[in-house]
Design a protein around this motif. Structure first.
Motif, PDB file in Angstrom:
ATOM      1  N   GLY A   1       0.779  -1.234   0.000  1.00 47.40           N
ATOM      2  CA  GLY A   1       0.000   0.000   0.000  1.00 47.40           C
ATOM      3  C   GLY A   1       0.804   1.274   0.000  1.00 47.40           C
ATOM      4  N   ASP A   2       2.129   1.180  -0.003  1.00 46.72           N
ATOM      5  CA  ASP A   2       2.994   2.355   0.021  1.00 46.72           C
ATOM      6  C   ASP A   2       3.966   2.255  -1.144  1.00 46.72           C
ATOM      7  N   ASN A   3       3.808   3.158  -2.141  1.00 55.55           N
ATOM      8  CA  ASN A   3       4.665   3.069  -3.332  1.00 55.55           C
ATOM      9  C   ASN A   3       6.044   3.675  -3.139  1.00 55.55           C
ATOM     10  N   LYS A   4       6.380   3.982  -1.900  1.00 55.70           N
ATOM     11  CA  LYS A   4       7.738   4.447  -1.597  1.00 55.70           C
ATOM     12  C   LYS A   4       8.523   3.402  -0.810  1.00 55.70           C
ATOM     13  N   LYS A   5       7.941   2.214  -0.665  1.00 56.87           N
ATOM     14  CA  LYS A   5       8.623   1.148   0.058  1.00 56.87           C
ATOM     15  C   LYS A   5       8.828  -0.059  -0.856  1.00 56.87           C
TER      16      LYS A   5
ATOM     17  N   GLU B   1      21.136 -28.644 -20.238  1.00 56.40           N
ATOM     18  CA  GLU B   1      20.562 -29.018 -18.955  1.00 56.40           C
ATOM     19  C   GLU B   1      19.510 -28.000 -18.529  1.00 56.40           C
ATOM     20  N   GLY B   2      18.396 -28.474 -18.017  1.00 62.08           N
ATOM     21  CA  GLY B   2      17.387 -27.581 -17.487  1.00 62.08           C
ATOM     22  C   GLY B   2      17.790 -27.054 -16.130  1.00 62.08           C
ATOM     23  N   MET B   3      17.386 -25.842 -15.818  1.00 59.23           N
ATOM     24  CA  MET B   3      17.679 -25.283 -14.493  1.00 59.23           C
ATOM     25  C   MET B   3      16.523 -24.393 -14.059  1.00 59.23           C
ATOM     26  N   ARG B   4      16.237 -24.459 -12.781  1.00 64.05           N
ATOM     27  CA  ARG B   4      15.246 -23.578 -12.177  1.00 64.05           C
ATOM     28  C   ARG B   4      15.961 -22.726 -11.139  1.00 64.05           C
ATOM     29  N   ILE B   5      15.923 -21.412 -11.347  1.00 60.85           N
ATOM     30  CA  ILE B   5      16.567 -20.459 -10.443  1.00 60.85           C
ATOM     31  C   ILE B   5      15.478 -19.743  -9.666  1.00 60.85           C
ATOM     32  N   THR B   6      15.539 -19.814  -8.361  1.00 58.76           N
ATOM     33  CA  THR B   6      14.566 -19.141  -7.498  1.00 58.76           C
ATOM     34  C   THR B   6      15.282 -18.056  -6.709  1.00 58.76           C
ATOM     35  N   VAL B   7      14.863 -16.818  -6.917  1.00 58.11           N
ATOM     36  CA  VAL B   7      15.479 -15.671  -6.243  1.00 58.11           C
ATOM     37  C   VAL B   7      14.430 -15.011  -5.361  1.00 58.11           C
ATOM     38  N   ARG B   8      14.714 -14.935  -4.069  1.00 62.28           N
ATOM     39  CA  ARG B   8      13.853 -14.190  -3.146  1.00 62.28           C
ATOM     40  C   ARG B   8      14.521 -12.849  -2.901  1.00 62.28           C
ATOM     41  N   HIS B   9      13.774 -11.768  -3.152  1.00 61.46           N
ATOM     42  CA  HIS B   9      14.396 -10.449  -3.199  1.00 61.46           C
ATOM     43  C   HIS B   9      13.364  -9.377  -2.903  1.00 61.46           C
ATOM     44  N   THR B  10      13.828  -8.150  -2.845  1.00 59.36           N
ATOM     45  CA  THR B  10      12.917  -7.018  -2.841  1.00 59.36           C
ATOM     46  C   THR B  10      12.936  -6.381  -4.223  1.00 59.36           C
ATOM     47  N   SER B  11      11.880  -5.637  -4.526  1.00 59.07           N
ATOM     48  CA  SER B  11      11.769  -4.906  -5.780  1.00 59.07           C
ATOM     49  C   SER B  11      11.451  -3.470  -5.405  1.00 59.07           C
ATOM     50  N   ASP B  12      12.402  -2.586  -5.632  1.00 62.34           N
ATOM     51  CA  ASP B  12      12.370  -1.261  -5.021  1.00 62.34           C
ATOM     52  C   ASP B  12      11.838  -0.211  -5.989  1.00 62.34           C
ATOM     53  N   PRO B  13      10.697   0.420  -5.687  1.00 60.66           N
ATOM     54  CA  PRO B  13      10.151   1.440  -6.586  1.00 60.66           C
ATOM     55  C   PRO B  13      10.737   2.824  -6.378  1.00 60.66           C
ATOM     56  N   ARG B  14      11.571   2.987  -5.376  1.00 65.60           N
ATOM     57  CA  ARG B  14      12.094   4.325  -5.080  1.00 65.60           C
ATOM     58  C   ARG B  14      13.118   4.739  -6.131  1.00 65.60           C
ATOM     59  N   PRO B  15      13.037   5.972  -6.606  1.00 60.53           N
ATOM     60  CA  PRO B  15      14.006   6.427  -7.611  1.00 60.53           C
ATOM     61  C   PRO B  15      15.387   6.611  -7.007  1.00 60.53           C
ATOM     62  N   THR B  16      16.383   6.475  -7.835  1.00 61.37           N
ATOM     63  CA  THR B  16      17.748   6.821  -7.450  1.00 61.37           C
ATOM     64  C   THR B  16      18.160   8.052  -8.242  1.00 61.37           C
ATOM     65  N   LYS B  17      19.302   8.575  -7.946  1.00 59.81           N
ATOM     66  CA  LYS B  17      19.716   9.879  -8.478  1.00 59.81           C
ATOM     67  C   LYS B  17      19.621   9.950  -9.994  1.00 59.81           C
ATOM     68  N   ASP B  18      20.085   8.929 -10.673  1.00 60.47           N
ATOM     69  CA  ASP B  18      20.135   8.947 -12.131  1.00 60.47           C
ATOM     70  C   ASP B  18      19.121   7.993 -12.749  1.00 60.47           C
ATOM     71  N   LYS B  19      18.010   7.786 -12.096  1.00 56.06           N
ATOM     72  CA  LYS B  19      17.104   6.718 -12.525  1.00 56.06           C
ATOM     73  C   LYS B  19      15.695   7.189 -12.822  1.00 56.06           C
ATOM     74  N   ASP B  20      15.202   6.768 -13.942  1.00 53.25           N
ATOM     75  CA  ASP B  20      13.785   6.656 -14.232  1.00 53.25           C
ATOM     76  C   ASP B  20      13.638   5.369 -15.008  1.00 53.25           C
ATOM     77  N   GLY B  21      12.564   4.654 -14.782  1.00 54.79           N
ATOM     78  CA  GLY B  21      12.378   3.370 -15.449  1.00 54.79           C
ATOM     79  C   GLY B  21      12.254   2.269 -14.427  1.00 54.79           C
ATOM     80  N   GLY B  22      11.768   1.141 -14.872  1.00 52.72           N
ATOM     81  CA  GLY B  22      11.411   0.100 -13.921  1.00 52.72           C
ATOM     82  C   GLY B  22      10.050   0.449 -13.341  1.00 52.72           C
ATOM     83  N   TRP B  23       9.930   0.386 -12.030  1.00 48.67           N
ATOM     84  CA  TRP B  23       8.679   0.814 -11.399  1.00 48.67           C
ATOM     85  C   TRP B  23       8.463   2.312 -11.591  1.00 48.67           C
TER      86      TRP B  23
END
Length: 495
Positions: free
Chosen positions: A70-74, A133-155
């Motif tokens: 519910g918070d697009n800054k987190k 060979e087949g492989m399944r990669i599972t990554v548990r992570h965060t996905s950060d919508p906060r902008p960085t200094k030189d960033k637009d794009g992504g969320w």
């Protein structure tokens, strides 16, 4: 992608994409293991984005899960599951990923060591992988919508939530991936939100589950998709359903408060799809719709099956109706040119944007009496200056530092549509129209190069067009326009 004109721009029109590094993270157990040789970022050698994509494997599918609180800054909690097949021996697996924290990685169910370098997440599986060979990669992570200094794009934060804009080099700011359009894959996307918010993603819905104060919605594509075309919308939205040509499900996503006011625009989509089908053949995907986001992105974007638009585009009085209609057709045309038939490299971008601009202009001519020839004559006048600034259409100059989206210059829009106009002049309208239909049918759901287009055009026309395309696509100067010896070019800029 189509840059949105600004009367008074409060920020640069081009996006600034960060080169911020993802902090390395490893579990205490894995830290105790013997450290391998230093890792390094890899790429598939794209001329414009050398470190984009990764060698040694082919992704078959992505399963993405996002939890939005519910918070697009987190940051969102996320899990990315990648099913892939190796094409070379792999002691390490490079993934594109930045702007998020990695909690754990598994390869085929076993914990794997991981570290970051540049914008790569480098995974060391418990044992080396063999080709095929087949492989399944599972990554548990965060996905950060906060902008960085030189960033637009992504969320992209919106007034009521989030949307995605991953072109051209920002999908890996949202989820780990092989983030190059040459490696398309199937997608399943799961989004959990608080009740009262609506989540929509690419493809069609396959499940909805309510648990306590949250709702999880699951969407799945029926056709392969490039990572740069992924879309997730979260907000206080209404989803509007209607039928398109041949029973195609049309699904639009609009801010609930604007639902009635936007109907005059949304109801245009079925006829626009029908118009495009008359030009190039059956719509290539399982659904289509317009996503109206309460955001200032500076562009509109052809995310697959659900094109992203700034909602303000439809409210600006300085834009006449025919102009907004043509922008809608621009992004719709991309579903054939760029989404279904995706570029093999980013230097093939002209095939995306040139065609979308072509059908945008053709629609304006047929529906609003805005002559295509007049627009192309003006493009011809300016073309040499566009080539000087951005390179020729099929060999564009690289992006400006920190501005990866700056490859979207005038030469890839009207400058590339001008190449198509010259081609139609050269081979005649009937052959040109056969070529267009055959192009999207031959390469549907795949990738194609400029050389593929040249070869097909030569086959359809019955003659070698290599010299014609060499001059028009790679020349520093714009050739003479067939059939228009009176067309003239502007003096070089600054003279």
């Amino acid at each position: 992608m189509l840059l949105t004109p600004r009367v008074r721009a409060s920020r640069p029109k081009t996006l600034r994409i960060a080169t911020a590094l993802l902090a390395a993270a490893t579990s205490a157990t894995l830290l105790a293991a013997t450290a391998p040789a230093p890792v390094k970022p890899l790429g598939i050698g794209d001329r414009l984005f050398p470190h984009l994509g990764n060698p040694g494997y082919d992704v078959l599918s992505y399963d993405l899960a996002f939890t939005y609180r519910g918070d697009n800054k987190k940051p969102l909690d996320a899990t990315t599951v990648i099913d892939a097949r190796t094409s070379a021996p792999l002691e390490r697996i490079n993934l594109d990923f930045a702007h998020g924290k990695v909690r754990s990685v598994e390869v085929n169910g076993a914990p794997a060591r991981f570290e970051s370098t540049g914008e790569d997440l480098v995974v060391t599986p418990p044992k080396p992988l063999n080709p095929g060979e087949g492989m399944r990669i599972t990554v548990r992570h965060t996905s950060d919508p906060r902008p960085t200094k030189d960033k637009d794009g992504g969320w992209v934060p919106t007034a009521d939530g989030l949307a995605m804009a991953n072109q051209a080099d920002a999908g890996h700011r949202v989820f780990p991936s092989n983030d190059h359009p040459a490696d398309k894959a199937m997608f399943t996307i799961r989004v959990t939100t608080p009740k009262g918010l609506t989540a929509v993603a690419n493809g069609l819905p396959v499940a909805t589950a309510h648990r306590g104060a949250t709702t999880t919605r699951v969407f799945r594509t029926h056709h392969p998709m490039a990572t740069e075309l992924a879309q997730v919308s979260i907000g206080r939205s209404t989803v509007v359903h209607r039928d398109g040509p041949n029973g195609l499900p049309v699904r639009d996503v609009v801010p609930t408060k604007d639902r009635k006011a936007m109907e005059r625009w949304l109801k245009k989509t079925p006829d626009q799809i029908g118009w495009m089908e008359e030009k190039v053949g059956r719509y290539p995907f399982e659904t289509y719709g317009v996503l109206m986001a309460q955001a200032r992105t500076g562009f509109e974007l052809e995310t697959q099956t659900l094109s992203l638009f700034e909602s303000d585009l439809f409210k600006r009085p300085e834009f006449p109706e025919w102009y907004v209609d043509s922008i809608m057709v621009h992004e719709l045309a991309h579903q054939w040119f760029g989404d279904s038939v995706s570029p093999a490299t980013w230097s093939d971008l002209w095939l995306n944007e040139g065609h979308a601009t072509w059908y945008e202009a053709l629609y304006a001519e047929e529906k609003a009496d805005k002559p295509l020839q007049k627009r192309m004559r003006e493009a011809y006048r300016l073309s040499d200056n566009w080539r000087a600034a951005g390179g020729p259409p099929a060999a564009p100059k690289g992006p400006a530092p920190g501005q990866k989206i700056s490859i979207f210059r005038p030469v890839v829009y009207d400058g590339s549509a001008l190449v198509l106009y010259a081609l139609r002049q050269e081979i005649g309208r009937p052959a040109f129209e056969r070529l267009e239909r055959l192009w999207v049918r031959t390469h549907r759901d795949g990738n194609a190069t400029t050389a593929d287009f040249v070869q097909l055009a030569s086959s359809v026309s019955g003659r070698d067009l290599g010299g014609f395309f060499d001059a028009w696509l790679y020349g520093a100067k714009t050739p003479a326009m067939p059939g228009h010896p009176d067309w003239r070019k502007a003096a070089p800029a600054g003279k």
